[in-house]
Design a protein around this motif. Structure first.
Motif, mmCIF file in Angstrom:
data_model
loop_
_atom_site.group_PDB
_atom_site.id
_atom_site.type_symbol
_atom_site.label_atom_id
_atom_site.label_comp_id
_atom_site.label_asym_id
_atom_site.label_seq_id
_atom_site.Cartn_x
_atom_site.Cartn_y
_atom_site.Cartn_z
ATOM 1 N N LEU A 1 39.880 72.560 97.687
ATOM 2 C CA LEU A 1 39.295 71.277 98.080
ATOM 3 C C LEU A 1 39.815 70.183 97.169
ATOM 4 N N ARG A 2 39.953 68.999 97.748
ATOM 5 C CA ARG A 2 40.350 67.845 96.955
ATOM 6 C C ARG A 2 39.774 66.603 97.628
ATOM 7 N N GLU A 3 38.965 65.874 96.915
ATOM 8 C CA GLU A 3 38.408 64.575 97.327
ATOM 9 C C GLU A 3 37.362 64.623 98.447
ATOM 10 N N HIS A 4 37.487 65.540 99.379
ATOM 11 C CA HIS A 4 36.453 65.608 100.415
ATOM 12 C C HIS A 4 36.421 67.010 101.032
ATOM 13 N N VAL A 5 35.364 67.269 101.786
ATOM 14 C CA VAL A 5 35.301 68.526 102.536
ATOM 15 C C VAL A 5 34.928 68.186 103.983
ATOM 16 N N SER A 6 35.598 68.807 104.925
ATOM 17 C CA SER A 6 35.279 68.572 106.344
ATOM 18 C C SER A 6 34.339 69.664 106.820
ATOM 19 N N LEU A 7 33.299 69.229 107.484
ATOM 20 C CA LEU A 7 32.336 70.186 108.032
ATOM 21 C C LEU A 7 32.463 70.208 109.545
ATOM 22 N N ARG A 8 32.488 71.397 110.089
ATOM 23 C CA ARG A 8 32.455 71.529 111.545
ATOM 24 C C ARG A 8 31.009 71.366 112.026
ATOM 25 N N PRO A 9 30.807 71.248 113.367
ATOM 26 C CA PRO A 9 29.424 71.152 113.851
ATOM 27 C C PRO A 9 28.586 72.322 113.320
ATOM 28 N N HIS A 10 27.356 72.048 112.945
ATOM 29 C CA HIS A 10 26.420 73.097 112.499
ATOM 30 C C HIS A 10 26.981 73.954 111.371
ATOM 31 N N GLU A 11 27.783 73.384 110.527
ATOM 32 C CA GLU A 11 28.342 74.195 109.447
ATOM 33 C C GLU A 11 27.688 73.835 108.117
ATOM 34 N N ALA A 12 27.471 74.840 107.295
ATOM 35 C CA ALA A 12 26.965 74.627 105.940
ATOM 36 C C ALA A 12 27.955 75.259 104.977
ATOM 37 N N VAL A 13 28.212 74.597 103.864
ATOM 38 C CA VAL A 13 29.182 75.144 102.911
ATOM 39 C C VAL A 13 28.644 75.105 101.481
ATOM 40 N N ILE A 14 29.140 76.024 100.687
ATOM 41 C CA ILE A 14 28.841 76.058 99.249
ATOM 42 C C ILE A 14 30.175 75.912 98.526
ATOM 43 N N LEU A 15 30.211 74.950 97.622
ATOM 44 C CA LEU A 15 31.485 74.575 96.995
ATOM 45 C C LEU A 15 31.365 74.661 95.489
ATOM 46 N N ALA A 16 32.492 75.021 94.840
ATOM 47 C CA ALA A 16 32.510 75.043 93.371
ATOM 48 C C ALA A 16 33.503 74.025 92.864
ATOM 49 N N ARG A 17 33.129 73.338 91.812
ATOM 50 C CA ARG A 17 34.052 72.375 91.181
ATOM 51 C C ARG A 17 35.090 73.128 90.384
ATOM 52 N N PRO B 1 31.350 67.006 113.977
ATOM 53 C CA PRO B 1 31.908 67.232 112.648
ATOM 54 C C PRO B 1 31.519 66.122 111.675
ATOM 55 N N ALA B 2 31.659 66.397 110.388
ATOM 56 C CA ALA B 2 31.319 65.379 109.377
ATOM 57 C C ALA B 2 32.275 65.549 108.200
ATOM 58 N N ARG B 3 32.478 64.437 107.484
ATOM 59 C CA ARG B 3 33.382 64.470 106.330
ATOM 60 C C ARG B 3 32.582 64.040 105.103
ATOM 61 N N VAL B 4 32.594 64.887 104.086
ATOM 62 C CA VAL B 4 31.735 64.651 102.925
ATOM 63 C C VAL B 4 32.598 64.492 101.676
ATOM 64 N N PRO B 5 32.374 63.437 100.894
ATOM 65 C CA PRO B 5 33.146 63.255 99.679
ATOM 66 C C PRO B 5 32.905 64.403 98.691
ATOM 67 N N PHE B 6 33.978 64.825 98.048
ATOM 68 C CA PHE B 6 33.879 65.877 97.035
ATOM 69 C C PHE B 6 34.735 65.431 95.862
ATOM 70 N N PRO B 7 34.122 64.754 94.887
ATOM 71 C CA PRO B 7 34.896 64.175 93.801
ATOM 72 C C PRO B 7 35.676 65.243 93.036
ATOM 73 N N GLY B 8 36.951 65.032 92.853
ATOM 74 C CA GLY B 8 37.770 65.957 92.074
ATOM 75 C C GLY B 8 38.299 67.109 92.911
ATOM 76 N N GLN B 9 38.484 68.228 92.237
ATOM 77 C CA GLN B 9 39.064 69.393 92.910
ATOM 78 C C GLN B 9 38.133 70.589 92.804
ATOM 79 N N GLY B 10 38.301 71.522 93.726
ATOM 80 C CA GLY B 10 37.488 72.725 93.657
ATOM 81 C C GLY B 10 37.860 73.675 94.771
ATOM 82 N N ARG B 11 36.935 74.575 95.059
ATOM 83 C CA ARG B 11 37.207 75.499 96.168
ATOM 84 C C ARG B 11 35.914 75.841 96.882
ATOM 85 N N LEU B 12 36.127 76.311 98.089
ATOM 86 C CA LEU B 12 34.990 76.655 98.925
ATOM 87 C C LEU B 12 34.557 78.100 98.612
ATOM 88 N N LEU B 13 33.290 78.262 98.270
ATOM 89 C CA LEU B 13 32.802 79.615 97.968
ATOM 90 C C LEU B 13 32.361 80.332 99.235
#
Ligand code: TEU
Length: 536
Positions: free
Chosen positions: A520-536, A496-508
């Motif tokens: 989402l707020r401040e960061h997003v957690s990724l599971r193994p082999h996961e890719a995400v698309i996020l909106a502010r 897993p990995a933790r990625v900073p996500f400044p501010g607030q948003g949601r996972l698309l």
């Protein structure tokens, strides 16, 4: 700068490659055909949601290289149908808003092409100079040390006329002499023929091979073999300075661009070149100094790096830096010459690869079957057919050319007969029908990615900006257009990995398809082999 709202289709759209032999058979002979493509247009345009089809060769051909040995550039091989079926395909594709790109093979013909039959008839035949004929070297051997991509020397001795002819690929594929103006005229007639039949563009086979060194100098040895994205065998022992890519090739593409521009009143007609060059500057030159050559040289650079966040980012950043002002990028992860994505990176990472390909800045080209997560098929020796693999063991391309699995019925619904290559073993679960019913399938992921890309300007038209403040296993970037920002984060690791996500948003969208609209707020957690698309 983001693309303007009226950008042409080939910049905003997604291209889908069809290998006609393997897509859908409607006659029961085990080989796909053009009527089969017509039957599946709703799948392509509506269900999947791509914008343009690229058809690999369907021309008359002895099939020594499965159609890349053309014996008539303006016909259709009876295996695939006829010109009327082709016209119907184009018309019906256009009705659905789909563009049609056809594969043109200008570097070589089949040895059965009437031009070559004449050329080899005698040394004074008017078509002699349409191909590349040379006298033997003083020792009686080939005129120089050039090698065929498919193994062995690039020269074939012709007993009857006492000269060698050049073949950069199989001996059944003699190279045309593009320095002869009649050859140029004849091939431009071919382009015109298909433009008049309303095709939207061309994929130019080995575009950089058209012009060779006029002095026919020997290639020097390669001091650093192993730079290709795959093992090229003996071919890789030479630096290919003289047997392809001569400067003069750019004049051909300037002429081609003028022709395409002449036909571009209603919509842009387009050319993409197959260019395997690993030096960004040499590669980028195929756009033309004034963007007056190919609309795009295919970018194969993502096939090369180790599948790691840092290496993949380096490719993308390298391209973004090398791109001439105003040129439009593109990405390729698979085609009929390469090991399937799922075979290269594994099933879990092939989802990350899908998100990458469909969220980078630039036109993606998808290869049929990759949207199902189709794996490289292990074709047993007695069923292997690719001439390259038969000549150079290990380099066979059959495993990525197996039939498209449509459902769980006989031969996966591809044919009522015996398929020309074996199906994937798991076709009862890995097929279009089953994956359409599964809300977490690879096909569902591709459909959702394609819809999101189409409906989100930042994704199909926005700028690209890589993010530095992320863990080493993650490649993350922003896409931005007109105040809209989308962030993409790809985890290349099994941790897993933790990625900073400044501010607030949601996972698309998550590549696992189970986190829609998560706040989402401040960061997003990724599971193994996961890719995400996020909106502010
Ligand atoms: O491929 C050209 C070619 O050189 C590739 O096989 C390349 O060497 C490989 O992908 C690794 O770099 C084109 C067609 O795509 C292929 O199917 C044909 O066999 C070939 O040209 C000859 O027309």
């Amino acid at each position: 700068m983001p693309l303007p709202p009226n950008a042409p289709w080939w910049k905003t759209g997604v291209i889908y490659q069809i290998y006609p032999r393997s897509f859908k058979d409607t006659t029961g002979n085990g080989v796909g055909d053009l009527r089969g493509v017509i039957e599946k247009l709703d799948y392509l345009g509506h269900t999947l949601g791509v914008d343009a089809l690229w058809l690999s060769p369907f021309y008359p051909s002895p099939m020594a290289d499965f159609g890349y040995d053309v014996s008539d550039y303006t016909g259709v091989h009876p295996l695939f149908g006829d010109l009327a079926t082709f016209d119907a395909l184009v018309a019906k594709a256009h009705e659905r808003g789909l563009k049609v790109i056809i594969d043109v093979v200008p570097n070589h013909t089949s040895e059965a092409h009437p031009w070559f039959v004449e050329s080899r008839a005698s040394r004074d035949n008017p078509r002699r100079d349409w191909y590349v004929w040379r006298y033997p070297a003083p020792d009686g051997g080939p005129p120089n040390n050039w090698l065929s991509v498919f193994g062995g020397p690039a020269w074939e001795w012709d007993e009857t006329t006492g000269q060698y002819y050049l073949h950069s690929f199989l001996k059944e594929q003699p190279d045309l002499n593009w320095r002869n103006p009649e050859v140029r005229r004849a091939m431009f007639e071919v382009f015109r023929f298909w433009l008049e039949r309303d095709v939207d563009g061309f994929r130019i086979d080995v575009a950089h091979f058209l012009m060779k060194d006029p002095l026919f100098r020997d290639n020097p040895p390669n001091p650093r073999p192993g730079e290709y994205h795959k093992d090229m065998g003996a071919y890789d022992t030479q630096l290919h300075l003289y047997d392809k890519g001569h400067e003069d090739v750019h004049g051909v593409f300037r002429d081609l661009r003028r022709l395409l521009d002449d036909y571009s009143r209603e919509r842009e007609r387009f050319a993409v070149g197959e260019i395997h060059l690993y030096d960004w500057d040499a590669w980028a030159r195929y756009y033309g100094g004034n963007l007056d050559e190919l609309h795009m040289p295919f970018n194969f650079a993502l096939l090369r790096p180790n599948w790691e966040a840092r290496a993949v980012r380096a490719v993308v950043d390298g391209l973004e830096t090398a791109l001439p002002e105003g040129a439009w990028p593109n990405y390729v992860l698979g085609n009929h010459d390469e090991t399937r994505i799922a075979g290269r990176y594994g099933r879990a990472q092939s989802r990350v690869a899908a998100v990458l390909l469909l969220t980078l800045r630039g036109t993606p080209t998808l290869y049929y079957g990759d949207e199902l997560g189709l794996e490289e098929v292990d074709v047993p020796p007695d069923k292997r057919q690719d001439p390259w693999g038969l000549r150079v063991p290990g380099l066979g391309r059959d495993g990525c050319r197996t039939p498209m699995p449509w459902d769980a019925s006989h031969a996966a619904g591809f044919t009522t007969g015996e398929p020309w290559l074996p199906l994937n073993d798991d076709y009862e679960t890995v097929n279009v029908d089953a994956e359409l019913k599964d809300p977490r399938s690879m096909l569902t992921l591709y459909r959702r990615l394609l819809t999101l890309r189409k409906n989100t300007r930042a994704l199909h038209a926005g700028d690209y900006q890589p993010l530095d403040d992320v863990p080493p296993s993650v490649f993350a970037y922003l896409r931005q257009a007109d105040g809209e920002t989308v962030m993409i984060a790809l985890n290349f690791a099994a941790e897993p990995a933790r990625v900073p996500f400044p501010g607030q948003g949601r996972l698309l969208l998550s590549s696992h398809l189970d986190r829609d609209d998560e706040p989402l707020r401040e960061h997003v957690s990724l599971r193994p082999h996961e890719a995400v698309i996020l909106a502010r």
